[in-house]
Design a protein around this motif. Structure first.
Motif: not given
Lengths: 567, 97
Positions: A71-75, A221-233, A290-301
């Motif tokens: 989980l931490s590696l993909i992020f 561009v920098f801002l859009s990627a990190f803060t909110t996705k960190l919260a998703v993680y 597991t499908l939902a968590i995979n989906g959420a992480v993949a969607h964040a990616f």
């Protein structure tokens, strides 16, 4: 040997320490150096094995600086990729403030991803807040300054809530370990509020739309990627399967689209979509299979990729034309054909067109939501999917690149911007065509088949008819005109009501202060008057007395002392 | 914000875009795109007859469900947004004073 050392350095520290050197390097060398850092970071992650290290005991609490798992590696990977893309895009930018703060910000976000406990998480969490404010300030406009102040207050509030939650949890179970948390304890409630602010939950969301569009084209561009996705993680780590999140996510996916339809500033439209895409991820985390968590992480990616791509395309427009307001743009495909194509790739990705990355990941979430029987959420997420095509994938290209010709002519975006957009586009299509590459990185084994006839046809129906609806509404003249405007959102509560209430308090306070000040002054005057009365030139204490009287007084004093000692 | 090294052209220029002719400049070509879109939509609806839908809920099996959903709900969105616009829209510098 080198790999051994590398696998013992906390990820993210490469950036934070590396930032110290930035002021001493100039020009293109600095840009090259900055690009080297994320590449180093990616290489470092490939050398790391699952596990934890950097365990330190503070006040009897065990903190773990680094935890490596899937989980931490993909992020970690996608954050480094986003950093690299952002740096290529910002290659021409030589603003030291923005460059240095962006590096520290991204390093802090990566450090937070790998934090194994709440205290380490809190330190990095606050560092992302403080560093990112400077990225917004780097725009050096009055609007950016004020928006960044509001942003900072809200971000720090999130950190304070996280610290409070960590303290409560330490008192409850004697551990600050950052694993599954849940809402059963008060500590868990504090922490989800902290995550919720950064994840832009409904009513806590407005800092995104307020601050992000005020940064520079590169800063956003920098801002859009990190803060909110960190919260998703953080939510995926701590609150997977927390049912409340399904409803929060559904509301998040739906309500920003109304604003996105009305908003004129196209970067603000993207900020609302960012919010709406986070809704899908949060709903997936709430479902918790597991499908939902995979989906959420993949969607964040993939969300990081296509969101960065869309912000980059509008950043290129601002760079060349000077504005991203729908009311002032149009017909730019003639001047910026490549940027137009890249923007369209981003649009196809966000609206989940088959063969683009969003198709794979969004459908994982929606399928998981349907399978677990959340009928209302399922229908609303479908609604949000149909609308996202409508208001982003058609609106942004329509108003910026096609549509009414604004007569603006400019050059194509600079080569570094095109390169960054090109790589992001390539990845968006690559994942869409060959999703197994992404699937292999996901936290759980994937048994999901995205390309079935049924799925492809139904999604195409949804999108094609949504496009038709746009065309019909546009032809009938029903589509809201874009014009220079401000849309009232929740920030009305603190930017209007709050500031008025504060102003009222200040004016009442001023009256109270005046009264108090007058009273104090008259008291002070009395003290001075009395002092003058006794100690002034004519005061009793200032009078001189004769030598005999003085001698007499001393003798009386000595006599009293003598009597006191004798008895 | 803007790059000082490159000239901007704020003044209006002919819609031909520097004298070049673009296929999209022609209104009839824009109409053609719309008709192609209508044809694609019709084709996709007809396709519903020829495959087996894998669905979770029964209503997804209704003929043309996704098409109708995709058409009408965005229209509802736009109409609702129109109404909201009357309530929510303010001047651009609303917060600035």
């Amino acid at each position: 040997m080198i790999t051994e050392v590398a696998s013992n350095i906390p990820p993210g520290l490469i950036f934070i320490v590396g930032a110290l050197l930035i002021p001493f390097i100039r020009g293109n060398m600095r840009s090259a150096y900055m690009l080297l850092l994320p590449l180093l970071g990616i290489w470092q992650l490939t050398q790391m094995d699952a596990g934890t290290f950097g365990t330190i005991t503070i006040f009897g609490l065990e903190t773990t600086h680094v935890r490596i798992d899937k989980l931490s590696l993909i992020f970690g990977y996608i954050f480094y990729v986003a950093a690299a893309l952002g740096m290529i895009f910002a290659w021409h930018n030589k603003d030291l403030v923005e460059q240095a703060s962006a590096i520290v910000y991204m390093g802090a976000a990566i450090g937070a991803i790998f934090a194994g406990d709440l205290i380490t998480l809190f330190v990095y969490w606050e560092l992302t807040a403080v560093a990112s404010v400077f990225i917004i300030w780097a725009a050096r406009t009055d609007r950016a300054y004020k928006a960044a102040m509001r942003y900072l207050i809200i971000q720090i509030l999130s950190g304070v809530l996280l610290a409070a939650g960590a303290v409560v949890r330490a008192a409850e179970n004697g551990s600050v370990d950052f694993g599954a948390i849940g809402l059963a304890s008060p500590g868990g409630v504090f922490i989800i509020l902290a995550f919720g602010i950064k994840c832009a939950f409904p009513l806590m969301h407005n800092w995104v739309q307020d601050a992000y569009p005020e940064a520079t084209p590169t800063g956003t561009v920098f801002l859009s990627a990190f803060t909110t996705k960190l919260a998703v993680y953080a939510l995926a780590r701590g609150y997977a399967g927390t049912e409340e999140l399904v409803w929060i996510g559904t509301v998040m996916a739906v309500f920003p689209i109304f604003y996105a339809v009305l908003e004129n500033d196209l970067r603000r439209v993207l900020a609302y979509t960012l919010n709406n895409q986070l809704g899908f991820m949060v709903a997936g985390i709430g479902v918790g299979t597991t499908l939902a968590i995979n989906g959420a992480v993949a969607h964040a990616f993939v969300g990081i990729l296509y969101k960065a791509l869309l912000f980059m395309s509008l950043g290129a427009v601002i760079h060349r034309v000077g504005t991203a307001k729908g009311s002032e743009l149009g017909g730019l495909y003639k001047s910026m054909p490549l940027t137009t194509v890249f923007c369209l790739v981003g649009c196809a990705s966000i609206s989940a067109f088959p063969l683009f990355c969003g198709f794979i990941t969004k459908s994982m979430i929606i399928t998981a939501v349907a399978k677990e029987g959340y009928l209302v959420s399922f229908v609303l997420l479908l609604f949000a999917s149909a609308c996202v095509f409508h208001y982003v994938a058609i609106k942004i290209p329509h108003f910026a690149f096609f549509g009414q010709d604004s007569g603006k002519l400019c050059q194509e975006a600079p080569i570094n911007m095109l390169l960054a957009m090109g790589i992001a586009s390539f990845m968006c299509i690559g994942i869409g065509v060959y999703p197994d590459a992404l699937f292999s990185l996901l936290p759980y084994p994937v048994h999901y088949v995205p390309y079935t006839t049924s799925h492809v046809v139904t999604i195409l129906q949804l999108l094609a008819f949504s496009a038709l609806a746009f065309a019909v509404v546009q032809r009938l003249g029903l589509y809201p005109l874009v014009q220079r405007s401000t849309m009232l959102d929740f920030d009305f509560s603190y930017r209007w009501i709050g500031s008025r209430a504060f102003g009222w308090l200040l004016s009442r306070g001023a009256i109270a202060w005046e009264t108090m000040r007058d009273d104090m002054l008259s008291m002070l005057r009395n003290v001075i008057k009395t002092t003058i009365q006794f100690h002034g030139p004519d005061g009793i204490m200032a009078r001189t007395a004769g030598l005999g009287v003085s001698a007499g007084a001393v003798m009386v004093l000595l006599f009293v002392l003598l009597v006191a000692v004798m008895s | 914000m803007s790059d000082p090294h490159h000239d901007h052209h704020p003044s209006p220029v002919p819609p031909e875009g520097g004298g070049k002719y673009y296929w999209l400049d022609d209104k009839t070509n824009r109409a053609k795109i719309l008709w192609v879109l209508v044809a694609v939509c019709a084709g996709l609806i007809i396709a519903d007859l020829f495959y087996h839908k894998h669905v979770v809920y029964d209503f997804e099996n209704w003929f043309g469900f996704y098409g109708l959903f995709g058409f009408f709900l965005p229209v509802v969105l736009v109409l609702l947004a129109q109404a909201l616009r009357k309530i929510l829209m303010r001047d651009e510098d609303y917060y600035d004073h």
